[in-house]
Design a protein around this motif. Structure first.
Motif, short mmCIF file in Angstrom:
data_model
loop_
_atom_site.label_atom_id
_atom_site.label_comp_id
_atom_site.label_asym_id
_atom_site.label_seq_id
_atom_site.Cartn_x
_atom_site.Cartn_y
_atom_site.Cartn_z
N PHE A 45 -9.24 19.25 58.90
CA PHE A 45 -10.01 20.49 58.96
C PHE A 45 -9.12 21.71 58.74
O PHE A 45 -9.44 22.61 57.98
CB PHE A 45 -10.73 20.59 60.31
N TYR A 68 -12.18 19.29 53.99
CA TYR A 68 -13.35 19.49 54.85
C TYR A 68 -14.19 18.21 54.90
O TYR A 68 -14.65 17.80 55.96
CB TYR A 68 -14.24 20.62 54.32
N ALA A 79 -15.83 21.26 60.43
CA ALA A 79 -15.74 20.85 59.03
C ALA A 79 -17.14 20.63 58.46
O ALA A 79 -17.40 20.96 57.29
CB ALA A 79 -14.92 19.57 58.92
#
Length: 270
Positions: A45, A68, A79
């Motif tokens: 993330f 992500y 995310a």
């Protein structure tokens, strides 16, 4: 009554990375890369955020989406929210409202307040899913109850218009007030309207004036117009033509048609 349902485009709060950068040093990306490649969702993330923002590494939306997605597929709520943002806007990935809806929903179900807000907007506008005011109300309420000012404003609108819930001016007033007290200009304007009209609360011109002024000072054109009218009539405040024309011009300069028409009728420019 001002009605706005808009998406939060991208709130790059930078979890950890921005803080390090703000203190004048860059984080050790080699460690983050190592952890991310080992499957650590938080590291993945953070890499997505770094590539998205471009403050500590060259900006690359495609790489941002890559990381992500890895974190999102592991259930990382932040995310998942950003995957929704990227899909909604077509950043680093083909624009796809349905995919955006999917990721916002996953994040919202984990309690992410901004995702809940965006999900409510998509239900309300019928973007990426079938329009459903009841679901818009449900998710607006979840986000609003966590203190998110824009969701509180939208919840007020839903109560005011009776969309997805029985019309209730008292509840509309309550949620506009919560949002307004956090400084949200649109809510401050709507709260002023409710005080002025006596909807959901006792009519109170002084309070209407106070909330119009707060909104107007943030540059909100409709509030500037209403504030000008109150200065002109002396409702809720001492009559002051100088202030009335000041705010009428400010509103007109932002394209407010009633303000422009008023000044034109008076033979004045803006």
């Amino acid at each position: 009554m001002r009605k706005i349902f808009v998406f939060v485009i991208c709130l790059l709060f930078m979890v950890g990375i921005a803080c390090a950068d703000d203190f004048g040093y860059a984080p050790d990306l080699s460690i983050i890369f190592e952890q991310a490649n080992k499957g650590d969702a938080q590291a993945q993330f953070l890499l997505g955020v770094a590539y998205d923002n471009g403050s500590v590494i060259q900006q690359d939306s495609n790489e941002a989406v890559k990381w992500y997605l890895k974190a999102a597929e592991q259930g990382h709520a932040g995310a998942q929210f950003y995957m929704g943002v990227m899909c909604e806007n077509g950043w680093g990935i083909q624009q796809d409202k349905r995919e955006a809806f999917k990721w916002f929903k996953k994040s919202a179900e984990q309690g992410d307040t901004t995702a809940q807000y965006n999900l409510a907007c998509m239900y309300h506008e019928g973007e990426g899913t079938r329009q459903n005011y009841s679901e818009a109300f449900k998710w607006s309420k979840k986000s609003a109850e966590q203190g998110y000012a824009k969701a509180q404003f939208n919840l007020g609108l839903l109560y005011y218009d009776g969309e997805g819930v029985r019309q209730n001016y008292s509840e509309a007033f309550k949620w506009f007030k919560k949002s307004a007290e956090q400084g949200y200009a649109e809510a401050q304007y709507n709260l002023g309207i409710m005080y002025e009209q006596g909807k959901g609360t006792r009519q109170n011109y002084s309070e209407a004036f106070n909330w119009f002024k707060k909104s107007a000072e943030q540059g909100y054109a409709e509030a500037q117009y209403n504030l000008a009218l109150m200065y002109g009539t002396g409702n809720g405040t001492r009559q002051n033509y100088s202030e009335a024309f000041k705010y009428m011009r400010l509103s007109a300069q932002q394209g407010n048609i009633p303000a422009q028409e008023f000044l034109t009728q008076q033979g004045l420019t803006w």
